[in-house]
Design a protein around this motif. Structure first.
Motif, PDB file in Angstrom:
ATOM      1  N   LEU A  70     104.139  55.911 111.939  1.00  0.00           N
ATOM      2  CA  LEU A  70     103.175  56.140 110.861  1.00  0.00           C
ATOM      3  C   LEU A  70     102.522  57.501 111.024  1.00  0.00           C
ATOM      4  O   LEU A  70     102.314  57.967 112.144  1.00  0.00           O
ATOM      5  CB  LEU A  70     102.102  55.059 110.859  1.00  0.00           C
ATOM      6  N   ILE A  71     102.197  58.106 109.883  1.00  0.00           N
ATOM      7  CA  ILE A  71     101.476  59.375 109.846  1.00  0.00           C
ATOM      8  C   ILE A  71     100.251  59.183 108.974  1.00  0.00           C
ATOM      9  O   ILE A  71     100.342  58.666 107.867  1.00  0.00           O
ATOM     10  CB  ILE A  71     102.344  60.502 109.262  1.00  0.00           C
ATOM     11  N   ALA A  72      99.094  59.621 109.475  1.00  0.00           N
ATOM     12  CA  ALA A  72      97.839  59.581 108.723  1.00  0.00           C
ATOM     13  C   ALA A  72      97.487  61.003 108.305  1.00  0.00           C
ATOM     14  O   ALA A  72      97.674  61.951 109.076  1.00  0.00           O
ATOM     15  CB  ALA A  72      96.726  58.995 109.578  1.00  0.00           C
ATOM     16  N   GLY A  73      96.973  61.145 107.070  1.00  0.00           N
ATOM     17  CA  GLY A  73      96.645  62.474 106.580  1.00  0.00           C
ATOM     18  C   GLY A  73      95.477  62.481 105.626  1.00  0.00           C
ATOM     19  O   GLY A  73      94.810  61.462 105.405  1.00  0.00           O
ATOM     20  N   ASN A  74      95.243  63.639 105.062  1.00  0.00           N
ATOM     21  CA  ASN A  74      94.140  63.822 104.118  1.00  0.00           C
ATOM     22  C   ASN A  74      94.425  63.115 102.797  1.00  0.00           C
ATOM     23  O   ASN A  74      95.564  62.775 102.496  1.00  0.00           O
ATOM     24  CB  ASN A  74      93.907  65.301 103.863  1.00  0.00           C
ATOM     25  N   ASN A  75      93.375  62.952 102.023  1.00  0.00           N
ATOM     26  CA  ASN A  75      93.461  62.406 100.668  1.00  0.00           C
ATOM     27  C   ASN A  75      94.110  61.034 100.617  1.00  0.00           C
ATOM     28  O   ASN A  75      94.893  60.722  99.727  1.00  0.00           O
ATOM     29  CB  ASN A  75      94.187  63.365  99.734  1.00  0.00           C
ATOM     30  N   GLY A  76      93.796  60.188 101.609  1.00  0.00           N
ATOM     31  CA  GLY A  76      94.290  58.821 101.617  1.00  0.00           C
ATOM     32  C   GLY A  76      95.757  58.686 101.953  1.00  0.00           C
ATOM     33  O   GLY A  76      96.370  57.662 101.659  1.00  0.00           O
ATOM     34  N   THR A  77      96.349  59.690 102.590  1.00  0.00           N
ATOM     35  CA  THR A  77      97.779  59.670 102.886  1.00  0.00           C
ATOM     36  C   THR A  77      98.081  58.828 104.118  1.00  0.00           C
ATOM     37  O   THR A  77      97.500  59.036 105.190  1.00  0.00           O
ATOM     38  CB  THR A  77      98.311  61.098 103.109  1.00  0.00           C
ATOM     39  N   LEU A  78      98.994  57.883 103.971  1.00  0.00           N
ATOM     40  CA  LEU A  78      99.556  57.135 105.083  1.00  0.00           C
ATOM     41  C   LEU A  78     101.048  57.008 104.805  1.00  0.00           C
ATOM     42  O   LEU A  78     101.451  56.421 103.797  1.00  0.00           O
ATOM     43  CB  LEU A  78      98.910  55.749 105.222  1.00  0.00           C
ATOM     44  N   LEU A  79     101.862  57.587 105.680  1.00  0.00           N
ATOM     45  CA  LEU A  79     103.317  57.566 105.534  1.00  0.00           C
ATOM     46  C   LEU A  79     103.911  56.696 106.631  1.00  0.00           C
ATOM     47  O   LEU A  79     103.382  56.631 107.737  1.00  0.00           O
ATOM     48  CB  LEU A  79     103.891  58.982 105.646  1.00  0.00           C
ATOM     49  N   LYS A  80     105.049  56.051 106.313  1.00  0.00           N
ATOM     50  CA  LYS A  80     105.707  55.178 107.288  1.00  0.00           C
ATOM     51  C   LYS A  80     107.203  55.454 107.281  1.00  0.00           C
ATOM     52  O   LYS A  80     107.794  55.731 106.241  1.00  0.00           O
ATOM     53  CB  LYS A  80     105.449  53.704 106.943  1.00  0.00           C
ATOM     54  N   THR A  81     107.806  55.383 108.472  1.00  0.00           N
ATOM     55  CA  THR A  81     109.245  55.498 108.628  1.00  0.00           C
ATOM     56  C   THR A  81     109.780  54.271 109.342  1.00  0.00           C
ATOM     57  O   THR A  81     109.078  53.680 110.180  1.00  0.00           O
ATOM     58  CB  THR A  81     109.655  56.764 109.415  1.00  0.00           C
ATOM     59  N   VAL A  91     102.502  54.577 102.083  1.00  0.00           N
ATOM     60  CA  VAL A  91     102.025  53.210 102.236  1.00  0.00           C
ATOM     61  C   VAL A  91     100.796  53.050 101.355  1.00  0.00           C
ATOM     62  O   VAL A  91      99.894  53.884 101.368  1.00  0.00           O
ATOM     63  CB  VAL A  91     101.655  52.914 103.708  1.00  0.00           C
ATOM     64  N   SER A  92     100.760  51.981 100.593  1.00  0.00           N
ATOM     65  CA  SER A  92      99.625  51.698  99.727  1.00  0.00           C
ATOM     66  C   SER A  92      98.580  50.902 100.502  1.00  0.00           C
ATOM     67  O   SER A  92      98.898  49.905 101.145  1.00  0.00           O
ATOM     68  CB  SER A  92     100.096  50.897  98.518  1.00  0.00           C
ATOM     69  N   PRO A  94      94.650  49.037 100.213  1.00  0.00           N
ATOM     70  CA  PRO A  94      93.663  48.551  99.242  1.00  0.00           C
ATOM     71  C   PRO A  94      92.401  49.421  99.260  1.00  0.00           C
ATOM     72  O   PRO A  94      91.964  49.869 100.321  1.00  0.00           O
ATOM     73  CB  PRO A  94      93.359  47.126  99.717  1.00  0.00           C
ATOM     74  N   ASP A  95      91.849  49.673  98.088  1.00  0.00           N
ATOM     75  CA  ASP A  95      90.607  50.435  97.934  1.00  0.00           C
ATOM     76  C   ASP A  95      90.687  51.837  98.526  1.00  0.00           C
ATOM     77  O   ASP A  95      89.677  52.434  98.867  1.00  0.00           O
ATOM     78  CB  ASP A  95      89.417  49.693  98.565  1.00  0.00           C
ATOM     79  N   ASN A  96      91.888  52.384  98.646  1.00  0.00           N
ATOM     80  CA  ASN A  96      92.069  53.732  99.170  1.00  0.00           C
ATOM     81  C   ASN A  96      91.857  54.737  98.045  1.00  0.00           C
ATOM     82  O   ASN A  96      92.285  54.514  96.917  1.00  0.00           O
ATOM     83  CB  ASN A  96      93.471  53.878  99.749  1.00  0.00           C
ATOM     84  N   THR A  97      91.181  55.857  98.343  1.00  0.00           N
ATOM     85  CA  THR A  97      90.949  56.897  97.346  1.00  0.00           C
ATOM     86  C   THR A  97      91.305  58.248  97.943  1.00  0.00           C
ATOM     87  O   THR A  97      91.415  58.385  99.169  1.00  0.00           O
ATOM     88  CB  THR A  97      89.470  56.933  96.907  1.00  0.00           C
ATOM     89  N   PRO A  98      91.465  59.274  97.104  1.00  0.00           N
ATOM     90  CA  PRO A  98      91.731  60.623  97.626  1.00  0.00           C
ATOM     91  C   PRO A  98      90.583  61.174  98.472  1.00  0.00           C
ATOM     92  O   PRO A  98      90.744  62.180  99.145  1.00  0.00           O
ATOM     93  CB  PRO A  98      91.925  61.467  96.370  1.00  0.00           C
ATOM     94  N   ASP A  99      89.414  60.528  98.437  1.00  0.00           N
ATOM     95  CA  ASP A  99      88.296  60.964  99.275  1.00  0.00           C
ATOM     96  C   ASP A  99      88.478  60.573 100.740  1.00  0.00           C
ATOM     97  O   ASP A  99      87.762  61.068 101.602  1.00  0.00           O
ATOM     98  CB  ASP A  99      86.988  60.358  98.774  1.00  0.00           C
ATOM     99  N   ASN A 100      89.402  59.672 101.027  1.00  0.00           N
ATOM    100  CA  ASN A 100      89.611  59.195 102.393  1.00  0.00           C
ATOM    101  C   ASN A 100      90.540  60.141 103.141  1.00  0.00           C
ATOM    102  O   ASN A 100      91.730  60.218 102.841  1.00  0.00           O
ATOM    103  CB  ASN A 100      90.234  57.795 102.394  1.00  0.00           C
ATOM    104  N   ASN A 101      90.003  60.854 104.111  1.00  0.00           N
ATOM    105  CA  ASN A 101      90.825  61.665 105.001  1.00  0.00           C
ATOM    106  C   ASN A 101      90.997  60.891 106.299  1.00  0.00           C
ATOM    107  O   ASN A 101      90.022  60.537 106.959  1.00  0.00           O
ATOM    108  CB  ASN A 101      90.173  63.019 105.279  1.00  0.00           C
ATOM    109  N   PHE A 102      92.242  60.610 106.658  1.00  0.00           N
ATOM    110  CA  PHE A 102      92.541  59.849 107.867  1.00  0.00           C
ATOM    111  C   PHE A 102      92.876  60.810 108.999  1.00  0.00           C
ATOM    112  O   PHE A 102      93.703  61.708 108.840  1.00  0.00           O
ATOM    113  CB  PHE A 102      93.703  58.889 107.629  1.00  0.00           C
TER     114      PHE A 102
END
Length: 170
Positions: A70-81, A91-92, A94-102
């Motif tokens: 998994l990769i966490a990023g800015n603007n609510g980004t979560l990627l999975k391989t 990855v979707s 719940p209640d995630n918004t572009p304001d969430n920087n991970f």
């Protein structure tokens, strides 16, 4: 060229296969950010570009096994391989918004982990396939100055890690 990118995290799946992530931070509304993923198959001697596209900057990476990452990023980004970083999908949450920087991601197993970031946001992931890993203390006994702990670890059959800390101060 990726030579002007900022790299924020690196992980090696084994002694040869590694992945570095990052990009360029911009403003999500102007779409001037770039997300970058590089990969090595030779222990870091050479790196190839897996992804270098417009998108939120990537901040943290982890793998729970040789295939699943998994990769966490800015603007609510979560990627999975599921194929050791060959392909990444969003990855979707719940209640995630572009304001969430991970800024942090850590999975103990494929079925249990956390993503955390700005403004104290934390997502806990627990798969329906397994309950979360646990260690259950069964019995504690003393033999001289030794303390013996008997425990049932990973009682749900999911792979798990257990860490023990001890000391003399309270």
């Amino acid at each position: 060229s990726v030579t002007d990118r900022n790299f924020n995290d690196v992980v090696f799946i084994d002694n040869q296969h590694g992945i570095v992530i990052g990009g360029v931070e911009g403003h999500w509304q102007t779409n001037d950010s770039i997300q970058t993923i590089l990969e090595t198959q030779d222990g870091g001697n050479t790196w190839s570009v897996v992804r270098d596209v417009p998108g939120p900057c990537l901040n943290a990476i982890c793998f729970s096994d040789n295939n699943t990452g998994l990769i966490a990023g800015n603007n609510g980004t979560l990627l999975k391989t599921f194929n050791s970083g060959g392909d990444w999908e969003q990855v979707s949450l719940p209640d995630n918004t572009p304001d969430n920087n991970f800024y942090a991601v850590h999975f103990l197993t494929n079925f249990y982990g956390y993503v955390a970031g700005q403004y104290g946001i934390t997502y806990k992931y627990v798969s329906d396939e397994y309950d979360s890993p646990f260690a259950e203390t069964g019995e504690v006994s003393f033999e001289g100055s030794d303390v013996i702990l008997h425990a049932n670890v990973k009682g749900n059959t999911a792979p798990a890690q257990v860490f023990f800390e001890y000391g003399t101060s309270l």
